[in-house]
Write a protein that holds these residues in place. Structure first.
Motif, PDB file in Angstrom:
ATOM      1  N   PHE A  74       2.385  30.358 -24.852  1.00  0.00           N
ATOM      2  CA  PHE A  74       2.315  29.292 -23.856  1.00  0.00           C
ATOM      3  C   PHE A  74       2.083  29.874 -22.462  1.00  0.00           C
ATOM      4  N   PHE A  75       2.844  30.914 -22.092  1.00  0.00           N
ATOM      5  CA  PHE A  75       2.663  31.545 -20.778  1.00  0.00           C
ATOM      6  C   PHE A  75       1.259  32.128 -20.643  1.00  0.00           C
ATOM      7  N   ILE A  90       0.989  41.971 -21.054  1.00  0.00           N
ATOM      8  CA  ILE A  90       2.093  42.719 -20.445  1.00  0.00           C
ATOM      9  C   ILE A  90       2.941  41.807 -19.560  1.00  0.00           C
ATOM     10  N   GLU A  91       2.299  40.998 -18.741  1.00  0.00           N
ATOM     11  CA  GLU A  91       3.042  40.058 -17.886  1.00  0.00           C
ATOM     12  C   GLU A  91       3.851  39.078 -18.728  1.00  0.00           C
ATOM     13  N   THR A  92       3.230  38.564 -19.766  1.00  0.00           N
ATOM     14  CA  THR A  92       3.913  37.623 -20.653  1.00  0.00           C
ATOM     15  C   THR A  92       5.124  38.279 -21.301  1.00  0.00           C
ATOM     16  N   ALA A 150      10.906  20.113 -19.283  1.00  0.00           N
ATOM     17  CA  ALA A 150      10.608  20.365 -17.865  1.00  0.00           C
ATOM     18  C   ALA A 150       9.989  21.741 -17.671  1.00  0.00           C
ATOM     19  N   GLY A 151      10.504  22.741 -18.376  1.00  0.00           N
ATOM     20  CA  GLY A 151       9.992  24.101 -18.224  1.00  0.00           C
ATOM     21  C   GLY A 151       8.554  24.251 -18.683  1.00  0.00           C
ATOM     22  N   ILE A 152       8.219  23.645 -19.806  1.00  0.00           N
ATOM     23  CA  ILE A 152       6.847  23.811 -20.302  1.00  0.00           C
ATOM     24  C   ILE A 152       5.854  22.884 -19.604  1.00  0.00           C
ATOM     25  N   MET A 153       6.345  21.875 -18.916  1.00  0.00           N
ATOM     26  CA  MET A 153       5.460  20.989 -18.161  1.00  0.00           C
ATOM     27  C   MET A 153       5.320  21.432 -16.703  1.00  0.00           C
ATOM     28  N   SER A 154       5.995  22.501 -16.333  1.00  0.00           N
ATOM     29  CA  SER A 154       5.953  22.987 -14.949  1.00  0.00           C
ATOM     30  C   SER A 154       4.548  23.420 -14.567  1.00  0.00           C
ATOM     31  N   PRO A 155       4.178  23.179 -13.308  1.00  0.00           N
ATOM     32  CA  PRO A 155       2.820  23.539 -12.875  1.00  0.00           C
ATOM     33  C   PRO A 155       2.644  25.023 -12.531  1.00  0.00           C
ATOM     34  N   GLY A 190      -3.816  22.441 -23.890  1.00  0.00           N
ATOM     35  CA  GLY A 190      -2.459  21.927 -23.726  1.00  0.00           C
ATOM     36  C   GLY A 190      -1.760  21.608 -25.037  1.00  0.00           C
ATOM     37  N   SER A 191      -2.443  21.847 -26.162  1.00  0.00           N
ATOM     38  CA  SER A 191      -1.852  21.488 -27.453  1.00  0.00           C
ATOM     39  C   SER A 191      -0.600  22.286 -27.764  1.00  0.00           C
ATOM     40  N   LEU A 192      -0.551  23.540 -27.340  1.00  0.00           N
ATOM     41  CA  LEU A 192       0.643  24.342 -27.584  1.00  0.00           C
ATOM     42  C   LEU A 192       1.823  23.820 -26.766  1.00  0.00           C
TER      43      LEU A 192
END
Length: 187
Positions: A12-13, A22-24, A75-80, A153-155
């Motif tokens: 998702f990230f 690496i960042e993920t 809320a976390g996964i919908m964050s912009p 956005g499916s994930l």
């Protein structure tokens, strides 16, 4: 569903915020290590503290944690932004793992002492088969099925659907809390 959510959040990230591998890894590894450790520890401490006077606390604590987890995952996964997402996802990651100590402790006390090893083995086998075998596959499959409708956005939608099962788990934990006092095996 925790295994499924934890498995797919790094993807998702990467997909939603275009983070490198690496960042993920650093972002979600950090969340899981710190928040997960805190959640497991504090869930156990709260279970022991509150469970002394009321055995139902061993199920009520996870129930409350799951109840709060679902909307915070949403809320976390919908964050912009990735930073806001990280800050929000820290909390449900901790709460989503707070069940471990209280549930395993209660489970140990629901069977006679001579059956605890076998019962724990069966519990962990089922938990891992359903969680790793089922949760990871189901969320990935739901994401694939939703791909034509939601695109990249499916994930995100799949994880939101998976997080909804925390509400179901909360319901089962509240239900189980009604029976713990009666079913608790004497030392």
């Amino acid at each position: 569903m925790g295994y499924g959510v934890f498995f797919w959040i790094p993807s998702f990230f990467a997909r939603s915020f275009e983070l490198s591998l690496i960042e993920t890894g650093w972002v979600f590894g950090g969340i899981l290590f710190v928040a997960g450790s805190l959640g497991i520890f504090l869930g156990g401490v709260m279970g022991d503290f509150l469970g002394k006077s009321k055995r139902s606390a061993y199920a009520t604590i996870p129930a409350l944690a799951f109840l709060v987890s679902a909307p915070l995952y949403w809320a976390g996964i919908m964050s912009p932004s990735p930073m806001l997402s990280v800050m929000i996802l820290f909390i449900p990651t901790a709460l989503g793992l707070a069940w471990l100590g209280p549930v395993i402790s209660a489970f140990q006390h629901l069977v006679p002492p001579h059956m605890r090893t076998s019962a724990s083995s069966v519990f962990l086998l089922i938990n891992n088969l359903l969680g790793i075998g089922g949760g990871v596959y189901v969320l990935g499959r739901v994401s694939t099925v939703l791909q034509p409708t939601f695109g990249d956005g499916s994930l995100r939608v799949s994880i939101a659907i998976g997080a909804t099962l925390y509400l179901v788990a909360a319901g089962f934990m509240f239900w189980a809390s009604r029976y713990l006092e009666r079913d608790w095996e004497a030392e």
